[in-house]
Scaffold this active site. Sequence first.
Site, PDB file in Angstrom:
ATOM      1  N   SER A  22       0.221  -1.422   0.290  1.00  0.00           N
ATOM      2  CA  SER A  22      -0.154   0.059  -0.216  1.00  0.00           C
ATOM      3  C   SER A  22       1.082   1.407   0.427  1.00  0.00           C
ATOM      4  O   SER A  22       1.687   1.293  -0.890  1.00  0.00           O
ATOM      5  CB  SER A  22      -0.544   0.475   1.061  1.00  0.00           C
ATOM      6  N   HIS A  31      -8.319  -4.780  -0.773  1.00  0.00           N
ATOM      7  CA  HIS A  31      -7.293  -4.428  -0.446  1.00  0.00           C
ATOM      8  C   HIS A  31      -5.971  -5.359   0.116  1.00  0.00           C
ATOM      9  O   HIS A  31      -6.333  -5.503   0.748  1.00  0.00           O
ATOM     10  CB  HIS A  31      -7.280  -3.262  -0.223  1.00  0.00           C
ATOM     11  N   ASP A  57      -9.399  -3.930  -5.494  1.00  0.00           N
ATOM     12  CA  ASP A  57      -9.473  -2.942  -4.672  1.00  0.00           C
ATOM     13  C   ASP A  57     -10.081  -1.593  -4.135  1.00  0.00           C
ATOM     14  O   ASP A  57     -10.462  -1.148  -5.505  1.00  0.00           O
ATOM     15  CB  ASP A  57      -7.849  -2.378  -5.014  1.00  0.00           C
TER      16      ASP A  57
END
Length: 340
Positions: free
Chosen positions: A153, A308, A280
Amino acid sequence: MAQITTTDANEFSSSAEFIPMRGFSNCHLQTMLPRLFRRQVKFTPYWQRLELPDGDFVDLAWSENPAQAQHKPRLVVFHGLEGSLNSPYAHGLVEAAQKRGWLGVVMHFRGCSGEPNRMHRIYHSGETEDASWFLRWLQREFGHAPTAAVGYSLGGNMLACLLAKEGNDLPVDAAVIVSAPFMLEACSYHMEKGFSRVYQRYLLNLLKANAARKLAAYPGTLPINLAQLKSVRRIREFDDLITARIHGYADAIDYYRQCSAMPMLNRIAKPTLIIHAKDDPFMDHQVIPKPESLPPQVEYQLTEHGGHVGFIGGTLLHPQMWLESRIPDWLTTYLEAKSC
């Protein structure tokens, strides 16, 4: 041109292909399930505080005492927004590395290990200096060994920026980037829509709590006071008032545009695997790079499902954390071939 890989639930299963848990392919379930299946750290971490040249520090969580594992291949993890060793993806991957005989370590960004950092700065999606300094310190302190870096991320966007900026000079043999928001501005708007607002609220509360701890421990080290902090309602507002101002950007949009990795991906020189899920909930199609923009040494894998940093396969009784096999399997070529 980069190698582009797509996976489909009907394909034959292997570690290179992601098949979501039957009945749990929904993007929100995929995003949330890791916290159910990876609640606790299953190894005893070796903690180390690394003092930085500017008087601040980062905390390291190793899979074992690094001084006794200098010969082992190394896997470095850079976590996401307000992440830590306790993040399921972080301790899960370090444990997977440990089982393969590798030395794993999570480098906590400033203020993310549970103790506020000291200086008038924090961390952000494009702040590559600490990671660069750590990777070079790692080599100086423990000598040369095959080394890979994995970023999730926010940490994935940061790692992509670092790989692009330093090219072949970066002391890693390979890298993996998972669920990275390569277009920060677009992602910030996406997080303000629909169910994604739930994630924004959750992350914003973590950011505000961390900032409040920093203000209590080191008054005046952020550009706003506690009353102003309490009034913040969006991550973009937090970035406007704190992240951008404390790091020299004009505003949040300026920060997002300067620190988005997408325009830099063509400068990555080290072998790199990038993994995104089409569903996502933290981002949209704008984070998906065009094949012609990626260099040959970058492999791009786009899955239909996964959420995610989720990617949960198997069954409820026997869940499979796909990233914990996919990432080490892909890195084995670079870590074990040179360690013989």
